[in-house]
Design a protein around this motif. Structure first.
Motif, PDB file in Angstrom:
ATOM      1  N   ASN A 103      17.913  -0.122 -40.553  1.00 15.56           N
ATOM      2  CA  ASN A 103      19.592  -0.064 -41.048  1.00 15.56           C
ATOM      3  C   ASN A 103      19.760   1.473 -41.629  1.00 15.56           C
ATOM      4  OD1 ASN A 103      18.470  -0.032 -43.542  1.00 15.56           O
ATOM      5  ND2 ASN A 103      19.494  -2.125 -43.868  1.00 15.56           N
ATOM      6  N   ILE A 104      18.573   2.641 -41.733  1.00 11.06           N
ATOM      7  CA  ILE A 104      18.738   3.414 -42.187  1.00 11.06           C
ATOM      8  C   ILE A 104      18.008   4.493 -41.166  1.00 11.06           C
ATOM      9  CG2 ILE A 104      18.618   5.675 -44.195  1.00 11.06           C
ATOM     10  CD1 ILE A 104      20.399   3.135 -45.048  1.00 11.06           C
ATOM     11  N   TYR A 105      18.759   4.718 -40.378  1.00 11.06           N
ATOM     12  CA  TYR A 105      18.280   5.236 -39.109  1.00 11.06           C
ATOM     13  C   TYR A 105      18.427   6.272 -38.697  1.00 11.06           C
ATOM     14  CZ  TYR A 105      21.778   3.893 -36.275  1.00 11.06           C
ATOM     15  OH  TYR A 105      22.903   4.054 -36.185  1.00 11.06           O
ATOM     16  N   ARG A 106      18.950   7.326 -39.621  1.00 10.21           N
ATOM     17  CA  ARG A 106      19.420   8.579 -38.928  1.00 10.21           C
ATOM     18  C   ARG A 106      18.948   9.360 -39.962  1.00 10.21           C
ATOM     19  NH1 ARG A 106      24.688   8.565 -35.837  1.00 10.21           N
ATOM     20  NH2 ARG A 106      24.177  10.948 -35.545  1.00 10.21           N
ATOM     21  N   ASN A 107      18.973  10.612 -40.372  1.00 13.79           N
ATOM     22  CA  ASN A 107      19.214  11.527 -41.046  1.00 13.79           C
ATOM     23  C   ASN A 107      20.624  11.530 -41.146  1.00 13.79           C
ATOM     24  OD1 ASN A 107      16.364  11.642 -41.383  1.00 13.79           O
ATOM     25  ND2 ASN A 107      16.889  13.367 -39.985  1.00 13.79           N
ATOM     26  N   LEU A 108      21.996  11.235 -40.468  1.00 14.38           N
ATOM     27  CA  LEU A 108      23.252  11.913 -40.361  1.00 14.38           C
ATOM     28  C   LEU A 108      23.739  10.569 -41.031  1.00 14.38           C
ATOM     29  CD1 LEU A 108      24.213  13.461 -37.109  1.00 14.38           C
ATOM     30  CD2 LEU A 108      23.675  14.067 -38.767  1.00 14.38           C
ATOM     31  N   LEU A 109      22.937   9.718 -41.269  1.00 12.20           N
ATOM     32  CA  LEU A 109      23.404   8.637 -42.340  1.00 12.20           C
ATOM     33  C   LEU A 109      23.425   8.713 -44.270  1.00 12.20           C
ATOM     34  CD1 LEU A 109      22.121   5.244 -40.691  1.00 12.20           C
ATOM     35  CD2 LEU A 109      24.326   6.197 -40.747  1.00 12.20           C
ATOM     36  N   ALA A 110      23.184   9.729 -44.350  1.00 12.81           N
ATOM     37  CA  ALA A 110      22.867  10.421 -45.693  1.00 12.81           C
ATOM     38  C   ALA A 110      23.929  10.679 -46.131  1.00 12.81           C
ATOM     39  CB  ALA A 110      21.385  11.638 -45.888  1.00 12.81           C
ATOM     40  N   GLY A 111      24.543  10.750 -47.348  1.00 11.61           N
ATOM     41  CA  GLY A 111      25.776  10.961 -47.925  1.00 11.61           C
ATOM     42  C   GLY A 111      26.768   9.696 -48.959  1.00 11.61           C
ATOM     43  N   THR A 112      27.450   9.868 -48.710  1.00 11.97           N
ATOM     44  CA  THR A 112      28.803   8.889 -48.768  1.00 11.97           C
ATOM     45  C   THR A 112      28.523   8.046 -47.551  1.00 11.97           C
ATOM     46  OG1 THR A 112      29.937  10.552 -50.184  1.00 11.97           O
ATOM     47  CG2 THR A 112      31.426   8.099 -49.620  1.00 11.97           C
ATOM     48  N   TRP A 113      28.553   6.951 -48.555  1.00  8.18           N
ATOM     49  CA  TRP A 113      29.051   4.825 -47.733  1.00  8.18           C
ATOM     50  C   TRP A 113      29.951   4.344 -48.553  1.00  8.18           C
ATOM     51  CZ3 TRP A 113      25.242   2.196 -44.497  1.00  8.18           C
ATOM     52  CH2 TRP A 113      24.142   2.667 -44.144  1.00  8.18           C
ATOM     53  N   LYS A 114      30.736   3.629 -47.995  1.00  5.00           N
ATOM     54  CA  LYS A 114      32.032   3.449 -48.151  1.00  5.00           C
ATOM     55  C   LYS A 114      31.624   1.720 -48.698  1.00  5.00           C
ATOM     56  CE  LYS A 114      35.590   5.605 -45.728  1.00  5.00           C
ATOM     57  NZ  LYS A 114      34.368   6.212 -45.132  1.00  5.00           N
ATOM     58  N   VAL A 115      32.006   1.709 -50.154  1.00  5.82           N
ATOM     59  CA  VAL A 115      31.508  -0.371 -50.165  1.00  5.82           C
ATOM     60  C   VAL A 115      32.421  -1.128 -49.794  1.00  5.82           C
ATOM     61  CG1 VAL A 115      30.695  -2.021 -52.469  1.00  5.82           C
ATOM     62  CG2 VAL A 115      30.844   0.834 -52.317  1.00  5.82           C
ATOM     63  N   TRP A 116      32.597  -2.545 -48.931  1.00  5.32           N
ATOM     64  CA  TRP A 116      32.939  -3.825 -48.769  1.00  5.32           C
ATOM     65  C   TRP A 116      32.648  -4.643 -49.612  1.00  5.32           C
ATOM     66  CZ3 TRP A 116      32.731  -8.547 -46.787  1.00  5.32           C
ATOM     67  CH2 TRP A 116      34.202  -8.704 -45.980  1.00  5.32           C
ATOM     68  N   ALA A 117      33.949  -4.981 -50.326  1.00  6.86           N
ATOM     69  CA  ALA A 117      33.712  -6.892 -51.048  1.00  6.86           C
ATOM     70  C   ALA A 117      34.809  -7.459 -50.847  1.00  6.86           C
ATOM     71  CB  ALA A 117      34.490  -5.179 -52.781  1.00  6.86           C
ATOM     72  N   ALA A 118      34.331  -8.390 -51.268  1.00  7.32           N
ATOM     73  CA  ALA A 118      35.410  -9.715 -51.293  1.00  7.32           C
ATOM     74  C   ALA A 118      34.920 -10.805 -52.066  1.00  7.32           C
ATOM     75  CB  ALA A 118      35.006 -10.016 -49.771  1.00  7.32           C
ATOM     76  N   ALA A 119      36.013 -11.682 -52.561  1.00  9.63           N
ATOM     77  CA  ALA A 119      35.952 -12.913 -52.881  1.00  9.63           C
ATOM     78  C   ALA A 119      36.548 -13.817 -52.621  1.00  9.63           C
ATOM     79  CB  ALA A 119      36.240 -12.123 -55.037  1.00  9.63           C
ATOM     80  N   VAL A 120      36.377 -14.645 -53.282  1.00 10.83           N
ATOM     81  CA  VAL A 120      37.164 -16.215 -53.264  1.00 10.83           C
ATOM     82  C   VAL A 120      37.099 -17.294 -54.290  1.00 10.83           C
ATOM     83  CG1 VAL A 120      34.629 -17.737 -52.576  1.00 10.83           C
ATOM     84  CG2 VAL A 120      37.060 -18.267 -51.418  1.00 10.83           C
ATOM     85  N   GLY A 121      38.388 -17.865 -54.505  1.00  6.64           N
ATOM     86  CA  GLY A 121      37.857 -18.406 -55.594  1.00  6.64           C
ATOM     87  C   GLY A 121      37.734 -20.305 -55.350  1.00  6.64           C
ATOM     88  N   ASN A 122      38.038 -20.875 -56.283  1.00  3.59           N
ATOM     89  CA  ASN A 122      37.321 -21.925 -56.496  1.00  3.59           C
ATOM     90  C   ASN A 122      38.906 -23.001 -56.184  1.00  3.59           C
ATOM     91  OD1 ASN A 122      34.622 -22.185 -57.640  1.00  3.59           O
ATOM     92  ND2 ASN A 122      35.857 -22.335 -59.784  1.00  3.59           N
ATOM     93  N   ASP A 123      39.760 -22.524 -55.746  1.00  8.47           N
ATOM     94  CA  ASP A 123      40.699 -23.163 -55.002  1.00  8.47           C
ATOM     95  C   ASP A 123      41.486 -22.136 -53.220  1.00  8.47           C
ATOM     96  OD1 ASP A 123      41.836 -21.027 -55.633  1.00  8.47           O
ATOM     97  OD2 ASP A 123      43.439 -20.812 -56.683  1.00  8.47           O
TER      98      ASP A 123
END
Length: 288
Positions: free
Chosen positions: A148-168
């Motif tokens: 998944n790190i297969y190109r040099n152009l991928l170096a630098g800033t990545w964004k973080v996708w986050a999710a959470a789910v409650g017991n309800d």
């Protein structure tokens, strides 16, 4: 693009069913977070984007920490495993959380993703409750220079996708909660000669600054970068900067200084957004 991946499964999964709830409730709730984890194989085409920010009810993500706050440094062959901690709250308690890193200008044009493996068929994060309403869930991600790190152009800033789910079964999705840096590992060498040398004579200090090339899986010279030549006396623990030079077209370094006292020479590179800072191991020179 080989890894445009990954989050196609996320889009479809969010539209399908609830997280471990009866089928009758499936259209109204978030799905099992484990079903959000897509494949990151090089061969997997990227066909859709991750969902935009979305929420149902009062679940909230309150903090996300990537790799204990440090940059993710990836070499040429060894996989880099790191943890993303997602802290979330819900009045009924937190059931699970999910996080992944994605690269690109936006989710419609993402060209890379680093996703976690599920703990089992129903769980993504390893969650620890800090109270009846709050939990921190840790997910393990792997950056692989041969996948998944297969190109040099991928170096630098990545964004973080986050999710959470409650017991309800309330949930929240944040497609770009924060950013993290994924960097190409760096190396730096030094050699000071002649050794020994008479006081007042010229010392030539050579070296090389190189960094990981994720496309060839080898280290290559990092060109045109400012690098400090530093020196510390034999009985000192402190390096001081003598001068700053630039690496040449192949990453080579070369300069001269006058011999004065016994001590250690090293090169020091401050790093860039795509490449971490690195210091060469000091080379001792005996001055006669």
């Amino acid at each position: 693009m080989r890894i445009r991946a990954t989050v196609a499964a996320v889009t479809g999964a969010l539209a399908l069913s609830a997280l471990a709830v009866p089928a009758a409730q499936a259209d109204d709730h978030m799905p099992n977070l484990a079903s959000l984890v897509p494949s990151t194989s090089k061969a997997t085409p990227f066909t859709a984007a991750a969902p935009a920010d979305e929420s149902l009810g009062d679940t909230k993500v309150t903090a996300v920490t990537v790799n204990a706050g440090k940059n993710i440094v990836v070499g040429t062959t060894v996989k880099k495993s790191f943890t993303v901690s997602v802290t979330a709250t819900d009045p009924e308690g937190v059931r699970d959380a999910f996080a992944m890193l994605w690269h690109g200008p936006d989710t419609d044009n993402a060209d890379g993703a680093i996703v976690p493996e599920t703990l089992d068929d129903t769980q993504v994060g390893k969650c620890t409750d800090s109270s009846a309403t709050t939990a921190t869930c840790k997910v393990t991600l792997i950056a692989d220079p041969k996948d998944n790190i297969y190109r040099n152009l991928l170096a630098g800033t990545w964004k973080v996708w986050a999710a959470a789910v409650g017991n309800d079964d309330d949930y929240v999705i944040r497609e770009a909660y924060k950013t993290a840096k994924v960097q190409r590992a760096s190396k730096l060498t030094v050699n000071a000669s002649p050794e020994p040398v008479k006081k007042g004579k010229t010392i030539t200090v050579t070296g090389k600054l190189s960094r990981a090339n994720w496309e060839t899986h080898k280290y290559a010279g990092y060109t045109g970068q400012p690098v400090k030549l530093q020196f510390r006396k034999k009985n000192s623990n402190t390096y001081t900067t003598v001068k700053t030079i630039k690496s040449n077209s192949t990453g080579q370094l070369k300069t001269t200084v006058k011999a004065s006292v016994d001590g250690y020479f090293r090169y020091s590179f401050a790093g860039t957004s795509t490449t971490p800072a690195v210091n060469a191991t000091g080379d001792f020179v005996d001055v006669k």
